[in-house]
Motif scaffolding. Sequence first.
Motif, PDB file in Angstrom:
ATOM      1  N   ALA A  35       3.327  14.500  15.346  1.00 33.06           N
ATOM      2  CA  ALA A  35       3.112  13.336  14.614  1.00 33.06           C
ATOM      3  C   ALA A  35       4.219  12.328  14.685  1.00 33.06           C
ATOM      4  N   GLN A  36       5.318  12.977  14.442  1.00 34.04           N
ATOM      5  CA  GLN A  36       6.671  12.228  14.237  1.00 34.04           C
ATOM      6  C   GLN A  36       6.962  11.455  15.662  1.00 34.04           C
ATOM      7  N   GLN A  37       6.806  12.214  16.835  1.00 28.93           N
ATOM      8  CA  GLN A  37       7.095  11.524  18.168  1.00 28.93           C
ATOM      9  C   GLN A  37       5.818  10.481  18.301  1.00 28.93           C
ATOM     10  N   TYR A  38       4.635  10.870  17.863  1.00 30.81           N
ATOM     11  CA  TYR A  38       3.596   9.781  18.150  1.00 30.81           C
ATOM     12  C   TYR A  38       3.847   8.704  17.550  1.00 30.81           C
ATOM     13  N   ARG A  39       4.319   8.790  16.373  1.00 33.71           N
ATOM     14  CA  ARG A  39       4.674   7.573  15.333  1.00 33.71           C
ATOM     15  C   ARG A  39       5.751   6.800  16.053  1.00 33.71           C
ATOM     16  N   GLU A  40       6.757   7.433  16.755  1.00 33.73           N
ATOM     17  CA  GLU A  40       8.019   6.841  17.272  1.00 33.73           C
ATOM     18  C   GLU A  40       7.519   6.106  18.447  1.00 33.73           C
ATOM     19  N   LEU A  41       6.517   6.517  19.484  1.00 32.61           N
ATOM     20  CA  LEU A  41       5.875   6.057  20.466  1.00 32.61           C
ATOM     21  C   LEU A  41       5.202   4.618  20.182  1.00 32.61           C
ATOM     22  N   SER A  42       4.246   4.754  19.199  1.00 30.76           N
ATOM     23  CA  SER A  42       3.514   3.620  18.591  1.00 30.76           C
ATOM     24  C   SER A  42       4.454   2.478  18.086  1.00 30.76           C
ATOM     25  N   ASN A  43       5.536   2.912  17.332  1.00 30.75           N
ATOM     26  CA  ASN A  43       6.398   1.944  16.806  1.00 30.75           C
ATOM     27  C   ASN A  43       7.012   1.327  18.008  1.00 30.75           C
ATOM     28  N   ASP A  44       7.649   2.064  19.069  1.00 30.83           N
ATOM     29  CA  ASP A  44       8.174   1.278  20.152  1.00 30.83           C
ATOM     30  C   ASP A  44       7.227   0.370  20.766  1.00 30.83           C
ATOM     31  N   GLN A  45       6.119   0.543  20.899  1.00 32.56           N
ATOM     32  CA  GLN A  45       5.268   0.113  21.542  1.00 32.56           C
ATOM     33  C   GLN A  45       4.916  -1.156  20.764  1.00 32.56           C
ATOM     34  N   LEU A  46       4.631  -1.333  19.179  1.00 26.23           N
ATOM     35  CA  LEU A  46       4.447  -2.345  18.538  1.00 26.23           C
ATOM     36  C   LEU A  46       5.692  -3.176  18.170  1.00 26.23           C
ATOM     37  N   GLY A  47       6.630  -2.611  18.697  1.00 32.50           N
ATOM     38  CA  GLY A  47       8.034  -3.546  18.246  1.00 32.50           C
ATOM     39  C   GLY A  47       8.339  -3.333  16.649  1.00 32.50           C
ATOM     40  N   VAL A  48       7.930  -2.231  16.076  1.00 33.45           N
ATOM     41  CA  VAL A  48       8.180  -1.851  14.422  1.00 33.45           C
ATOM     42  C   VAL A  48       8.873  -0.597  14.374  1.00 33.45           C
ATOM     43  N   ALA A  49       9.481  -0.570  13.190  1.00 32.05           N
ATOM     44  CA  ALA A  49      10.380   0.663  13.007  1.00 32.05           C
ATOM     45  C   ALA A  49       9.990   0.961  11.509  1.00 32.05           C
ATOM     46  N   ASP A  50      10.171   2.186  11.102  1.00 31.31           N
ATOM     47  CA  ASP A  50       9.739   2.734   9.797  1.00 31.31           C
ATOM     48  C   ASP A  50      11.070   2.759   9.115  1.00 31.31           C
ATOM     49  N   ALA A  51      10.917   2.231   7.853  1.00 32.03           N
ATOM     50  CA  ALA A  51      12.264   2.036   6.910  1.00 32.03           C
ATOM     51  C   ALA A  51      11.879   2.798   5.576  1.00 32.03           C
ATOM     52  N   MET A  52      12.899   3.608   4.959  1.00 27.75           N
ATOM     53  CA  MET A  52      12.896   3.998   3.782  1.00 27.75           C
ATOM     54  C   MET A  52      13.511   3.496   2.904  1.00 27.75           C
ATOM     55  N   VAL A  53      12.935   2.655   1.644  1.00 29.00           N
ATOM     56  CA  VAL A  53      13.815   1.956   0.916  1.00 29.00           C
ATOM     57  C   VAL A  53      13.812   2.959  -0.420  1.00 29.00           C
ATOM     58  N   GLU A  54      14.919   3.327  -0.832  1.00 27.45           N
ATOM     59  CA  GLU A  54      15.106   4.204  -1.919  1.00 27.45           C
ATOM     60  C   GLU A  54      15.686   3.321  -3.223  1.00 27.45           C
ATOM     61  N   SER A  55      15.258   3.476  -4.254  1.00 23.15           N
ATOM     62  CA  SER A  55      15.771   2.643  -5.359  1.00 23.15           C
ATOM     63  C   SER A  55      15.599   3.909  -6.541  1.00 23.15           C
ATOM     64  N   ALA A  56      16.546   3.404  -7.523  1.00 24.32           N
ATOM     65  CA  ALA A  56      16.851   3.985  -8.743  1.00 24.32           C
ATOM     66  C   ALA A  56      15.490   4.237  -9.740  1.00 24.32           C
ATOM     67  N   PHE A  57      14.694   2.981  -9.476  1.00 27.41           N
ATOM     68  CA  PHE A  57      13.656   2.827 -10.335  1.00 27.41           C
ATOM     69  C   PHE A  57      12.222   2.325  -9.308  1.00 27.41           C
ATOM     70  N   PRO A  58      11.302   2.664  -9.673  1.00 23.55           N
ATOM     71  CA  PRO A  58      10.098   2.249  -9.027  1.00 23.55           C
ATOM     72  C   PRO A  58       9.859   0.661  -8.744  1.00 23.55           C
ATOM     73  N   LEU A  59       9.557   0.359  -7.552  1.00 22.34           N
ATOM     74  CA  LEU A  59       9.737  -1.025  -7.328  1.00 22.34           C
ATOM     75  C   LEU A  59       8.324  -1.509  -7.253  1.00 22.34           C
ATOM     76  N   GLU A  60       8.231  -2.758  -7.895  1.00 29.42           N
ATOM     77  CA  GLU A  60       6.834  -3.636  -7.906  1.00 29.42           C
ATOM     78  C   GLU A  60       6.498  -4.063  -6.670  1.00 29.42           C
ATOM     79  N   ALA A  61       5.288  -4.255  -6.318  1.00 21.88           N
ATOM     80  CA  ALA A  61       4.673  -4.513  -5.238  1.00 21.88           C
ATOM     81  C   ALA A  61       5.220  -5.912  -4.923  1.00 21.88           C
TER      82      ALA A  61
END
Length: 174
Positions: A90-116
Amino acid sequence: MAELATIARPYAEALFKAVGAGTAQTWLDALAQVGTNSEVIQFASDPKANRAQVFQVISSVLPEALPERGANFLRTIIENDRLSALGEIAQQYRELSNDQLGVADAMVESAFPLEASALADLKPMLEARFKRRLNLQVGVVPDLIGGIRVVVGDEVYDTSIQAQLEQMKMALTA
């Protein structure tokens, strides 16, 4: 584990060639979650359980029915005894898809929940900073005290209070 990545690569690449970018990610993530369940692995490794039974058990606990290609993929995974590789596939498939779509996964960490709305305001700035489109995932890490830390692949953008305190500590002890 390099061996698991090596095992998973041909499956991820074959699935990517068969279904294209992103179309299998939802059901593949669900399979990966079920495939890492210790009870499912134990059942699948039981010599009394045949392949059809393993397929039926896994299919029955999925939140949605698998499409035909998904069912065929799962049968292949079961037949080749590769359930333990589903997470890596699943992880490798996601990486292949992201590469083709020109997208990257980003983890945003915050001390508090972020509003939309705050996340929507933050996204364009982060995309400009990392110079690519981002799929944002949010996690709460109370140790950050305040601010955010963003991880995209091996790049980190850290504006947290914790990072600032660490920098001050390093400066004072140097």
